[in-house]
Design a protein around this motif. Structure first.
Motif, short mmCIF file in Angstrom:
data_model
loop_
_atom_site.label_atom_id
_atom_site.label_comp_id
_atom_site.label_asym_id
_atom_site.label_seq_id
_atom_site.Cartn_x
_atom_site.Cartn_y
_atom_site.Cartn_z
N THR A 55 0.91 -1.27 0.01
CA THR A 55 -0.15 -0.14 -0.09
C THR A 55 0.96 1.30 0.00
O THR A 55 1.78 1.38 0.59
CB THR A 55 -0.74 -0.04 1.16
OG1 THR A 55 -1.79 -1.06 1.36
CG2 THR A 55 -1.63 1.30 1.47
N THR A 56 0.45 2.24 -0.84
CA THR A 56 1.32 3.30 -0.79
C THR A 56 0.70 4.63 -0.50
O THR A 56 -0.59 4.82 -0.39
CB THR A 56 1.99 3.74 -2.40
OG1 THR A 56 0.86 3.60 -3.22
CG2 THR A 56 2.91 2.61 -2.78
N LYS A 57 1.21 5.62 -0.32
CA LYS A 57 0.92 7.02 0.17
C LYS A 57 1.93 7.86 -0.22
O LYS A 57 2.91 7.69 -0.11
CB LYS A 57 0.61 7.22 1.68
CG LYS A 57 -0.04 8.35 1.91
CD LYS A 57 -0.14 8.53 3.54
CE LYS A 57 -0.56 10.13 3.81
NZ LYS A 57 -1.70 10.29 3.46
N GLY A 103 -3.63 8.23 8.80
CA GLY A 103 -2.95 8.92 7.90
C GLY A 103 -1.59 9.32 7.84
O GLY A 103 -0.58 9.71 7.11
N TRP A 105 2.29 8.77 8.82
CA TRP A 105 3.36 8.01 8.74
C TRP A 105 4.36 8.23 9.58
O TRP A 105 5.02 9.68 9.34
CB TRP A 105 3.82 7.79 7.20
CG TRP A 105 2.73 7.17 6.28
CD1 TRP A 105 1.39 7.50 6.19
CD2 TRP A 105 3.04 5.92 5.49
NE1 TRP A 105 0.72 6.63 5.24
CE2 TRP A 105 1.61 5.72 4.96
CE3 TRP A 105 4.03 5.15 5.19
CZ2 TRP A 105 1.57 4.79 3.83
CZ3 TRP A 105 3.63 4.05 4.40
CH2 TRP A 105 2.53 3.92 3.84
#
Length: 121
Positions: A55-57, A103, A105
């Motif tokens: 999963t990326t952000k 949300g 990190w």
């Protein structure tokens, strides 16, 4: 644990670079990883992250231009940077991160030396 960022350099606006983060002493395949950057006179900021399940952000400023990926066999995380802008100029760092449900990190390790990216004509 050692995290070594590399691949920076001088590039013209619109150009591309690929940064690498090689790890030793830690298995990146079971850890979330992130890229951060710090421009002169500014605070370090989150750029991109990838979880162990890929999963990326991304920070809003790099969406559509940067891509984070991982090669578990090489224990390395990459940041492909395209369409670079002068405002992307910074020292880029990688770190092990924890991704929270809100949300945020959070970096977990001490910062390494980073790699300088300069975007200029």
């Amino acid at each position: 644990v050692q995290l070594q960022a590399s691949g920076g350099g001088l590039v013209q606006p619109g150009g591309s670079l690929r940064l690498s983060c090689a790890a030793s002493g830690i298995d990146l395949s079971i850890n979330a990883m992130g890229w951060y950057r710090q421009a002169p006179g500014k605070q370090r900021e989150f750029v991109a992250g990838v979880t162990s399940d890929s999963t990326t952000k991304y920070a809003d400023s790099v969406i559509g231009r940067f891509t984070i990926s991982r090669d578990n066999a090489k224990n390395t995380v990459y940041l492909q940077m395209n369409s670079l802008k002068p405002e992307d100029t910074a020292v880029y760092f990688c770190n092990v991160v924890r991704a929270y449900s809100n949300g945020y990190w959070s970096p977990l390790r001490s910062w390494g030396q980073g790699t300088q990216v300069t975007v200029s004509s």
